[in-house]
Design a protein around this motif. Structure first.
Motif, PDB file in Angstrom:
ATOM      1  N   PHE A  16       0.559  -1.377  -0.222  1.00 37.38           N
ATOM      2  CA  PHE A  16       0.213   0.086  -0.100  1.00 37.38           C
ATOM      3  C   PHE A  16       1.054   0.938  -0.132  1.00 37.38           C
ATOM      4  O   PHE A  16       1.715   1.125   0.738  1.00 37.38           O
ATOM      5  CB  PHE A  16      -0.620  -0.164   1.102  1.00 37.38           C
ATOM      6  N   THR A  17       0.944   2.238  -0.991  1.00 36.12           N
ATOM      7  CA  THR A  17       1.466   3.448  -1.234  1.00 36.12           C
ATOM      8  C   THR A  17       0.008   4.464  -1.180  1.00 36.12           C
ATOM      9  O   THR A  17      -0.301   5.060  -1.923  1.00 36.12           O
ATOM     10  CB  THR A  17       2.631   3.226  -2.333  1.00 36.12           C
ATOM     11  N   GLN A  18       1.251   5.833  -0.874  1.00 40.59           N
ATOM     12  CA  GLN A  18       0.257   6.943  -1.077  1.00 40.59           C
ATOM     13  C   GLN A  18      -0.830   7.234  -1.898  1.00 40.59           C
ATOM     14  O   GLN A  18      -1.591   6.893  -2.439  1.00 40.59           O
ATOM     15  CB  GLN A  18       0.992   8.508  -0.945  1.00 40.59           C
ATOM     16  N   LYS A  19       0.604   6.987  -3.443  1.00 40.02           N
ATOM     17  CA  LYS A  19      -0.333   6.725  -4.606  1.00 40.02           C
ATOM     18  C   LYS A  19      -1.285   5.946  -4.832  1.00 40.02           C
ATOM     19  O   LYS A  19      -2.490   6.287  -5.508  1.00 40.02           O
ATOM     20  CB  LYS A  19       0.900   6.082  -5.928  1.00 40.02           C
ATOM     21  N   MET A  20      -1.612   4.362  -3.966  1.00 40.47           N
ATOM     22  CA  MET A  20      -2.557   3.544  -3.973  1.00 40.47           C
ATOM     23  C   MET A  20      -3.945   4.167  -3.444  1.00 40.47           C
ATOM     24  O   MET A  20      -4.759   4.358  -3.579  1.00 40.47           O
ATOM     25  CB  MET A  20      -1.990   1.932  -4.101  1.00 40.47           C
ATOM     26  N   GLN A  34     -10.295   8.151  -6.148  1.00 44.75           N
ATOM     27  CA  GLN A  34     -11.131   8.242  -6.624  1.00 44.75           C
ATOM     28  C   GLN A  34     -12.157   7.003  -6.421  1.00 44.75           C
ATOM     29  O   GLN A  34     -13.519   7.640  -7.672  1.00 44.75           O
ATOM     30  CB  GLN A  34      -9.950   8.441  -7.673  1.00 44.75           C
ATOM     31  N   ARG A  35     -12.331   6.038  -6.415  1.00 40.92           N
ATOM     32  CA  ARG A  35     -12.612   4.891  -6.324  1.00 40.92           C
ATOM     33  C   ARG A  35     -15.066   5.605  -5.321  1.00 40.92           C
ATOM     34  O   ARG A  35     -14.749   6.575  -4.176  1.00 40.92           O
ATOM     35  CB  ARG A  35     -12.548   3.906  -5.848  1.00 40.92           C
ATOM     36  N   ALA A  64      -6.139   6.678   5.335  1.00 43.10           N
ATOM     37  CA  ALA A  64      -4.900   7.447   4.174  1.00 43.10           C
ATOM     38  C   ALA A  64      -5.757   7.164   2.681  1.00 43.10           C
ATOM     39  O   ALA A  64      -5.998   8.485   2.389  1.00 43.10           O
ATOM     40  CB  ALA A  64      -3.566   6.532   4.586  1.00 43.10           C
ATOM     41  N   ILE A  65      -6.860   7.193   3.210  1.00 42.55           N
ATOM     42  CA  ILE A  65      -7.643   7.298   1.544  1.00 42.55           C
ATOM     43  C   ILE A  65      -8.661   7.621   1.933  1.00 42.55           C
ATOM     44  O   ILE A  65      -9.138   9.228   1.551  1.00 42.55           O
ATOM     45  CB  ILE A  65      -8.581   5.784   1.554  1.00 42.55           C
ATOM     46  N   GLU A 119       3.366  17.462   1.781  1.00 43.81           N
ATOM     47  CA  GLU A 119       3.204  16.342   2.973  1.00 43.81           C
ATOM     48  C   GLU A 119       4.188  14.679   2.597  1.00 43.81           C
ATOM     49  O   GLU A 119       4.157  14.785   1.332  1.00 43.81           O
ATOM     50  CB  GLU A 119       2.174  15.476   4.342  1.00 43.81           C
ATOM     51  N   SER A 120       4.465  14.037   3.024  1.00 44.37           N
ATOM     52  CA  SER A 120       5.388  13.053   2.827  1.00 44.37           C
ATOM     53  C   SER A 120       5.265  12.243   1.724  1.00 44.37           C
ATOM     54  O   SER A 120       3.519  11.601   2.313  1.00 44.37           O
ATOM     55  CB  SER A 120       5.607  12.148   4.108  1.00 44.37           C
TER      56      SER A 120
END
Ligand SMILES: COc1cccc(Cn2ccc3ccc(-c4cc(N)[nH]n4)cc32)c1
Length: 240
Positions: free
Chosen positions: A98-102, A108-109, A159-160, A177-178
């Motif tokens: 799991f990443t910030q990109k994910m 968006q979902r 996070a999401i 942020e990070s």
């Protein structure tokens, strides 16, 4: 955004009723429902696990309760979702990290379903069958082993959820942020200017915002190079 969580510990998610995510639930930005997997059993003991085929230690979660729980959440073929089809996410040590990109992508979902395993995991056929009617992802929150999926799901929901417009008061705070720009964040300071003999870097008191921005960027690069060189973009990698 609608979020459904299937777990044998639904009370674990009561904490989502407080803080930012609690307000987001009250204002309708987030609709989070925790479903007790045991509600989908039919025996006196409400059994959700059994011994593993092929032997081995521990227990495996039975497919039947999971199948019925997901039946109660996922749209049937006839109820083809008007909007975005749900994503079914199962935390697992064997998952994609799991990443910030994910997190940004999942924010968006319209509908996320999280399945919290316990014991030694869930019967593989649960993932295989779910994949015939939804996008299924196995996701790890890091290279260490938890006792179940609930902590991982809580981390992912936070996070999401915080990326959904309106959930975090000041959206600008989401930018610096990070990991948002791929680099770790710069160090932060607030009053007093001196504390236990430790001074705030004078540049931050200078009022020279161009110089402050340059200093902060340099701090991000130095911190990332030191702590997480794997995150450095190619143009910032040290020359070999
Ligand atoms: C499946 O392989 C396992 C092997 C030994 C123990 C366990 C315990 N366990 C059960 C369900 C479950 C769900 C997620 C995780 C998990 C995720 C991350 N990043 N670490 N740990 C761990 C889980 C599982």
């Amino acid at each position: 955004m609608r979020i459904d969580v299937v777990t044998i510990f639904p009370e674990f998610f009561d904490v989502l009723d407080i803080s930012l995510l609690g307000r987001a639930r009250q204002t309708g930005l987030l609709d989070v429902t925790a479903h007790n997997l045991r509600e989908f059993t039919h025996d006196r003991h409400r059994t959700v696990d059994d011994t593993p085929y092929g032997g081995g230690a521990g227990m495996v979660m039975k497919p039947e309760p999971w199948g019925e729980a997901l039946d109660s959440i996922l749209p049937t073929e006839t109820e083809a979702p008007g909007g975005d089809a749900p994503v079914v996410i199962f935390p697992s040590p064997a998952g994609t990290v799991f990443t910030q990109k994910m997190a940004r992508e999942l924010a968006q979902r319209e509908h996320l379903v999280f399945g919290c395993g316990r014991y030694e995991g869930i019967d593989q056929r649960v993932f295989d069958h779910a994949a015939t009617r939804a996008e299924v992802r196995l996701v790890s929150i890091g290279d260490y082993v938890l006792n179940g999926g609930e902590v991982a799901v809580m981390a992912m929901i936070e996070a999401i959820g915080r990326l959904i417009p309106g959930v975090v008061g000041n959206p600008e705070s989401l930018v610096e942020e990070s990991h948002e720009d791929g680099l770790l964040e710069y160090p932060s300071y607030t009053k007093p200017a001196a504390w236990r003999g430790l001074e705030v870097p004078p540049i931050l008191l200078s009022g020279n915002h161009r110089a402050i921005d340059d200093w902060r960027r340099a701090q991000q690069i130095e911190r990332t190079r030191t702590v997480r060189p794997d995150l450095l973009p190619p143009d910032l990698l040290p020359n070999e």
